[in-house]
Design a protein around this motif. Structure first.
Motif, short mmCIF file in Angstrom:
data_model
loop_
_atom_site.label_atom_id
_atom_site.label_comp_id
_atom_site.label_asym_id
_atom_site.label_seq_id
_atom_site.Cartn_x
_atom_site.Cartn_y
_atom_site.Cartn_z
N ALA B 270 0.83 -1.20 0.00
CA ALA B 270 0.00 0.00 0.00
C ALA B 270 0.87 1.26 0.00
N LEU B 271 1.92 1.24 0.82
CA LEU B 271 2.81 2.41 0.87
C LEU B 271 3.50 2.60 -0.48
N LEU B 272 3.94 1.51 -1.09
CA LEU B 272 4.60 1.63 -2.39
C LEU B 272 3.66 2.28 -3.41
N HIS B 273 2.43 1.83 -3.45
CA HIS B 273 1.48 2.43 -4.38
C HIS B 273 1.34 3.94 -4.14
N GLN B 274 1.21 4.32 -2.89
CA GLN B 274 1.04 5.74 -2.58
C GLN B 274 2.28 6.55 -2.96
N LEU B 275 3.46 6.00 -2.67
CA LEU B 275 4.69 6.74 -2.98
C LEU B 275 4.91 6.85 -4.48
N ASP B 276 4.51 5.84 -5.22
CA ASP B 276 4.59 5.89 -6.68
C ASP B 276 3.68 6.99 -7.21
N MET B 277 2.45 7.04 -6.70
CA MET B 277 1.50 8.09 -7.09
C MET B 277 2.04 9.48 -6.77
N LEU B 278 2.60 9.62 -5.57
CA LEU B 278 3.10 10.92 -5.13
C LEU B 278 4.15 11.44 -6.11
N ASP B 279 5.11 10.59 -6.49
CA ASP B 279 6.16 11.04 -7.39
C ASP B 279 5.61 11.31 -8.78
N ALA B 280 4.70 10.48 -9.23
CA ALA B 280 4.14 10.67 -10.56
C ALA B 280 3.35 11.98 -10.63
N GLN B 281 2.57 12.25 -9.59
CA GLN B 281 1.79 13.49 -9.55
C GLN B 281 2.72 14.70 -9.48
N ALA B 282 3.72 14.63 -8.60
CA ALA B 282 4.64 15.76 -8.47
C ALA B 282 5.30 16.03 -9.82
N ASP B 283 5.69 14.97 -10.50
CA ASP B 283 6.33 15.13 -11.79
C ASP B 283 5.39 15.78 -12.79
N MET B 284 4.16 15.32 -12.85
CA MET B 284 3.23 15.86 -13.85
C MET B 284 2.87 17.31 -13.56
N PHE B 285 2.63 17.64 -12.29
CA PHE B 285 2.31 19.04 -11.97
C PHE B 285 3.52 19.95 -12.24
N SER B 286 4.71 19.50 -11.87
CA SER B 286 5.89 20.33 -12.09
C SER B 286 6.10 20.59 -13.58
N ARG B 287 6.03 19.53 -14.37
CA ARG B 287 6.22 19.68 -15.80
C ARG B 287 5.15 20.54 -16.44
#
Lengths: 313, 313, 313, 313, 313, 313
Positions: B270-287
């Motif tokens: 569960a933590l892995l899924h959340q951390l993957d989402m966090l980085d993916a979202q951060a990347d998409m918003f930043s870009r």
């Protein structure tokens, strides 16, 4: 020694048999403090209630639902049914033949024959090699012939996987003739293999249970892993054929929300999904109608797997 | 010979270089019958338009978008931009370094170091053996360090997979401290491994493309197959640990509709899924914010991966 | 007078204490017409069953589940457990400390300290003024420190809101370093504030209950209203910062179907949503595993908040 | 000076007027290098095309779609339509009356009267005080009377909010008679107030645009904030009435996925949601039918807001 | 002979009446082997419990829930309620007036009058002919006036269909004035007809039950079939009007997932759907509030048809 | 006179033929003011472009896409293709054989034979009477044999309905043998009838178009109406068989969101739904693969009906 089966127990018999523990419950004595143990015992022929009047707490603590238990008891009649007055009930830890406890699908011998005929009919040498190799491994073959197709709902019988796989593969053979652009051998091979992961998904002892692998990976992924290791052992198996077969396994549920990580991307994968659905639906509707309880109404009760009432009018 | 890059081309130069063919189109001459060929050529530094006035139909037929092409041309100025008047344009079939055509993620060297430090930090010997074995295989390691994290949207850069995996694993290391009941080594190992299937999902030549395996199996299943074959080579790898790692790979998208065939069933998954989402979202918003076009508005245009406009006020 | 707690009651004791009424049921006498009253009484340390043999109907009519009741009784042993033979049971209407009835989260003192340190660390003067003002209001501060994070599932403990908010804010502080384009102060302030509406959503007396405001507005809207009135009191608070903070509150559930009227539109709002999810998931998985009932199986029972069984293998 | 409107321009006229810039595009000259500027100019009466032959790049860079522009030009006929040969086109920065550029809803004067009559009809003194106070604030009242009901689709007209609110409130008045258990005053007041947040959601200059507040908070939350501050100013406004009104605002979209953070929890809130839907649907179907393009077919083209074709047979 | 109703039974009376069998259950004697039969009997005025001490198994086997039964019994008081000591309980097979067993909607006479006035008010001759013909057929008219509007939830009363249809049609008449482009006669006729299929969907004897036709076709399709056969009998009924009316019936649920095979495609169909929803919602909220059980709380229990708790504060 | 077909036109020919107008567009002359008319004309063999240089506006106004037009023109070569220089283009209003304009499905004669054999094979006399009566009505039979199975996607060919219905019915015949509890005659009859509503859903003239009835009722409801009127004419048709057949028609799409107002409630209805899906999927995948454009890639472009790319490797 001949085994005693539940449907052979009659009031007055001394019972000495082995059963699966289906239900256990501590209930208070009606006239005194303390509890007795009420159990349901079963095998493939049915279920019977039992009562342990002494040592109930201790017995309850050392037994688990799903255990195989050796029981000594007197069979009596109670309120029109048979009931066991239990003298002793002890967990059996040894190897047990699940066929004593779980009913078997019909037509297993014929299904095995059809399986071999279908494999023999493959003109594609690589597919034939792969399936021959896989089904000639004794452990796998036995597991495949014994596994159920599900823990509940459709095909929850020993041999259910075999019967379902062969039914789908035979239908695939049939359907392939209607659609000349379909690759018949790919479709038939995919149909035979589509559910092989179920040999890892279920464990049969006193009942059909889902394994940890079944719950953590599921038969779709387990099937892909099994197939991948089998393909590794076939010399020069073509990479594109490997991808197609693996794709057929992982896409055979057809939709993401039904736990396929890919949707079918080519004709044979799409046909396999539809044929799998057809057999699963036919099985669920047939069983629902056969198991209808209220014979005065043309409708079954609520069928959970179908989320509807079924009409038998 | 030094390579000529798109951002070095100036009007008046004779161009002799190798580029990726991004767009090709036949357009009619304005004043006469017949067509010319309009192309867009690119490399990691940008894109330039080109025109081939003679032999357009023939060239159009033999070239495909995505090809690497050797081009001879004159650079001119047209309507304020550089344009190439092409003399010859020929497909290159040899081995090509994708780094010429696809931009690379930042911080690759540091990411490699962090990867090795994270592997070295594992106290669980079986996990350390597995990861050491896997990342010491030269082919796999190189593929892992070069692969992008996606063909579009977030991390579509050479090395994107490495950077994303290390970022998630480092965050996992951090987060594990907040939740003492989490198995830190399992979480970190799962984070490093979660996307390894992407080495099979993408191919990099003139651009990032999805492979047939990527489209037919996807990185979730390819990753499970890769990991399973790696685990086979670690002596006495515990079966329950194998199931947990495989589960973390197949459940890391978190939802069936996001192509995970299982949802996370234990804390580390569960933590892995959340951390993957966090980085993916951060990347998409930043870009999205970095790529905003209309500098007069605090809002970006429609961002497809996020299905919304992003506020940069 | 020292308070008597449930876990201190022993067979043979005369009980004179105050408890929360958890369950009440009229049951028929076994041997005679008429009913007795069976109750479950509880406090933060546990629950105990009780029986009122006389005046059951009358007592049942004047008591409500959730009431705080003063009970006089004799403790006896019944079927291996403690049971209260109740002499009198009367509703208490006065002010009651909920800490007697509802368990408290761990680490409250440390969480308060971390809260103050996080506020003190804000470099943005407007945000620091806003938070200082808000958390220096005694009523709000006490409510914030006592409120639970939920009525069920995760963080249903006194102080749960404080602990959850601080955990998320500290993680936000950490994560902000990985993403340099994130506004660290905005993210940390938003994390501290995101759930403040919960001080209006729940009421704690004998148990955690949802208020009418909680049911009619919900903590997302109540939080926005609270924040808006607080901002009104900070001189010259910038309008765009007001909109951003309000947006972070109303979008922190991330999806319309999870009751956010807006989805996150900028990086800090997106990160906040993810960090909130991460802590909520970690909490639910940890609690599910800790509360597993059948210690023979590596699986918990069905976990309602997660809609799955959790693996603890 | 009388203003020149688009529908008054005739070929041969010298044009000196102020318009909204709807479209701008640089297009290449047909016979020479370089570009000209093609624009579409509009006001509430229609749109007209224009061409700027000299200084196109410079003009294109300094103008933005949505700007108000002062234009000097010659009107000519081109391919059967009027076209402006533009001599100068300059951005206007001053205060502008949006009524020149955005068409107004019909029946505004009558709608204002009905609004006042509805407020006057309230028997509940607290509700009457609240609405009287709010609609007697000049700024709010003017904004309410000018705001559109949407940026697109239904009611995208000046005064659309007023007309929609009054239509819904009058229907509420009517419906309340059919359902005697409904609180007529609460329903009518909620109907008048349900969309007040739209005075913050839209900005009208050359066209209707969504504000940052509209995009970050939305009219549901803005409306709740506006109402909450208004209620603060009514002495002794009952807390339960405050919660009910706020609930009606935030639940009036009826479903989470339509951005309501709560679904209607009482009769009046449910009726308000239904009446709002009824008027919105009636408006969209009427407009779709009125705007049908192909008069030979009884069907409109695809209507985006309704996601269907509309039958006008 | 006057019929005895449940709410007239008093302890001490000899009961000789006809009731609907609502519940039946075999329960074990407390002090001896064997079972007695516990039943719940009901009519439109309420329900009463009964006990049959002798011949319980036989009676249980020959009676079915839903049967109309003739009962002879002694009424006694038991635990504060009336209970019947049953001497005989026999199934009644004859024709029964459902009005004895199912409560009737209020205002039926007035609703009939309004129905005839609405039909008389139609200016469109074809619509008036159709409705006059249909409602002058005695069998249909009686069925229409007696049918409930549902088996559960809203309008589960004799005459519920009539009252609901007339309420919607009257509201349609009203609303048509607000939207001048609506065809008032089409809307009113569609409103009267929209649920006529319910005369085939339900059967009323001892309770409202769904028929096989209701379960296999549903009132939407049954209504279309009924209407189609009626239209066949009106000379020269225009084909486009036939299609519009049929469309209004099949689209009145508004969404595919609510079992409409078409969504509304024109204004009158859209208005009909909204008006149907409005009345259904009003009915469900009113009933939920009226049926609130815990008078100490402003909230009802969970309302299944609305999937929420309803606020009555 | 022999008809001229598009694929017979050669440069240099004088063309005098009748075609369907597929596309029309006014385009500006390159060197002068004014417009010419560019059209695409088609028949079952292909499409050809045409130009009308004089009187373009007038012609454009009097012609509609979908019209059948009589054209006189000179065929020339332009940029490597044939183009028509049109002298006159006039709408044809008379009766037209759609077979000139719409391609026909393969195997129509065989399909008719199989249809008659399947009907003849029915042992159930009522079903055989019904189908014999229906298919012996000349108008219906001709419409059934000519109708397409869809306006787009699968089976958009004259006779597509016949071929699809017979394919499904033959598969039903086959499948019925696997499931002995299935009523073979009911399944086969339902398969033949399931799509009969399509004779009302489509109109074929120059192209396949949806009728107003198709858009307002759809083939599911139209089919039920058609079947109901046919059953009316079979003496003593059993009511339960009527309900079953009607149910099979209205449930054959299987899901509410696919526009079935009921989901299948018995085995034969469920099998019919699955067999319909199987043939539709097979058809879409086969056509997608056959129509692949880029022969260098094993993947088709995006296939709208399937919402995916199809693999042809």
């Amino acid at each position: 020694m001949t085994e005693l089966l539940v449907n052979q127990i009659r009031p007055g018999m001394s019972v000495d048999g082995v059963f699966a523990l289906k239900v256990k419950k501590l209930l208070p004595y009606r006239e005194a403090p303390g509890n007795f143990l009420a159990v349901v015992l079963g095998d493939r022929t049915g279920q019977v209630e039992g009562r342990l009047w002494e040592g109930a707490e201790e017995a309850c603590a050392r037994l688990k639902v799903g255990d195989i238990v050796a029981v000594k008891a007197q069979a009596v009649e109670y309120n029109g049914s048979v009931q066991l007055r239990i003298d002793s009930i002890i967990k059996e830890n040894g190897q047990m033949n699940p066929a004593k406890f779980i009913p078997a699908a019909e037509g297993l011998a014929e299904a095995k024959e059809r399986l071999h005929r279908l494999i023999a009919s493959l003109a594609n040498e690589k597919l034939k090699s792969l399936l021959s190799l896989l089904f000639s491994e004794k452990d796998f073959y036995e597991a495949f012939c014994q596994a159920p197709a599900a823990a509940q709902y459709h095909h929850a019988l020993l041999g259910g996987l075999l019967v379902h796989s062969v039914t789908v593969a035979a239908a695939a053979d049939n359907v392939a003739r209607n659609y000349p652009c379909a690759d018949r051998d790919l479709l038939v091979a995919g149909a035979i293999l589509h559910d092989i992961g179920k040999v890892r998904e279920y464990r049969c002892r006193g009942a059909v249970e889902q394994t940890d692998e079944g719950r953590l990976l599921g038969h779709i992924v387990s099937g892909a892993l099994l197939l991948d290791r089998a393909i590794e052992r076939v010399p020069d198996f073509p990479e594109d054929l490997r991808l197609k077969l693996l794709h057929m396994i992982i896409s055979h549920h057809g939709r993401y929300e039904w736990q396929s990580p890919k949707r079918p991307k080519f004709l044979e994968a799409a046909l396999l999904h539809q044929l799998d659905m057809l057999d699963a639906q036919a099985d669920m509707f047939s069983r629902a109608a056969a198991g209808r309880e209220d014979k005065d109404s043309p409708w079954t009760g609520w069928v959970k797997g179908l989320e509807r009432n079924v009409y038998c009018g």
